[in-house]
Design an enzyme around this catalytic site. Sequence first.
Site, PDB file in Angstrom:
ATOM      1  N   TYR A   1       0.022  -2.553  -8.831  1.00 14.54           N
ATOM      2  CA  TYR A   1       1.398  -2.046  -8.759  1.00 14.54           C
ATOM      3  C   TYR A   1       2.389  -3.090  -9.262  1.00 14.54           C
ATOM      4  O   TYR A   1       3.260  -2.794 -10.083  1.00 14.54           O
ATOM      5  CB  TYR A   1       1.736  -1.649  -7.322  1.00 14.54           C
ATOM      6  CG  TYR A   1       3.116  -1.039  -7.177  1.00 14.54           C
ATOM      7  CD1 TYR A   1       3.357   0.254  -7.616  1.00 14.54           C
ATOM      8  CD2 TYR A   1       4.153  -1.766  -6.615  1.00 14.54           C
ATOM      9  CE1 TYR A   1       4.616   0.816  -7.498  1.00 14.54           C
ATOM     10  CE2 TYR A   1       5.419  -1.209  -6.488  1.00 14.54           C
ATOM     11  CZ  TYR A   1       5.654   0.080  -6.931  1.00 14.54           C
ATOM     12  OH  TYR A   1       6.902   0.633  -6.816  1.00 14.54           O
TER      13      TYR A   1
ATOM     14  N   SER B   1      10.654  -2.003  -9.999  1.00 11.85           N
ATOM     15  CA  SER B   1      10.595  -2.511  -8.627  1.00 11.85           C
ATOM     16  C   SER B   1      10.789  -4.013  -8.663  1.00 11.85           C
ATOM     17  O   SER B   1      10.360  -4.688  -9.613  1.00 11.85           O
ATOM     18  CB  SER B   1       9.239  -2.195  -7.988  1.00 11.85           C
ATOM     19  OG  SER B   1       9.105  -2.861  -6.746  1.00 11.85           O
TER      20      SER B   1
END
Length: 226
Positions: A151, A128
């Site tokens: 995350y 990501s």
Amino acid sequence: MTTTLITGANRSLGLETTRRLIEAGHTVYAGMRDPATGDAARELGAHVVALDVTDETSVDAAMADLPRLDVLVNNAGVLGFTGDIDDLDTAAMRRTFDTNVFGLVRVTQAALSLLRRSANPVIVNVASGVGWPRLLTTSGTDEFHVPAVPYAASKAAVITATVQYAKSLPEMRVNASDPGYTGTDFNGHRGHQTVTEGTDATVALARIGRDGPTGEFHNRLGRIEY
């Protein structure tokens, strides 16, 4: 025929990657924790495999079911803790890393013996832009306003692990993909990209040849530069 394993393939980005690679001629094994959730993948023509990336026994059993393996797409991931920073603890970090990082390593290590038999072994790790410091610190990017520590840290680890795997496995093509801000369950479908756009980089990297890039981080527009 190219044989591909995709983790977390029962929905969203994993399911769309499954659809597109089957359309491209791959034989796809769709890994998921609960095969009962795999009807959509089956309808696409995928072989559904029980695969929980947090469980080494499950990973080993899934690999034993594969007749061969040319492409591994490490797609399974969790968003994890998104609460107030004062409530963050190491247990929350560990839960996120167990899927996003340790799970990737479990699956990759278990897959190496199969991949080494392939004439064109490829690994794609779905990361990501939230794991890319330049994007996290640049005002105006989609990533700038993301507050989640576990995350972001886990996806930074995925990108770094990808670089190190690529250096350690020069006979393979090992890259990371950035889906971008895609409308999925992760973000309540608020992302401005479609799941097809969000899988462009993953699908392109899954289809590269032996002369393709390795150790790189790509989004749908190409390589993400430092």
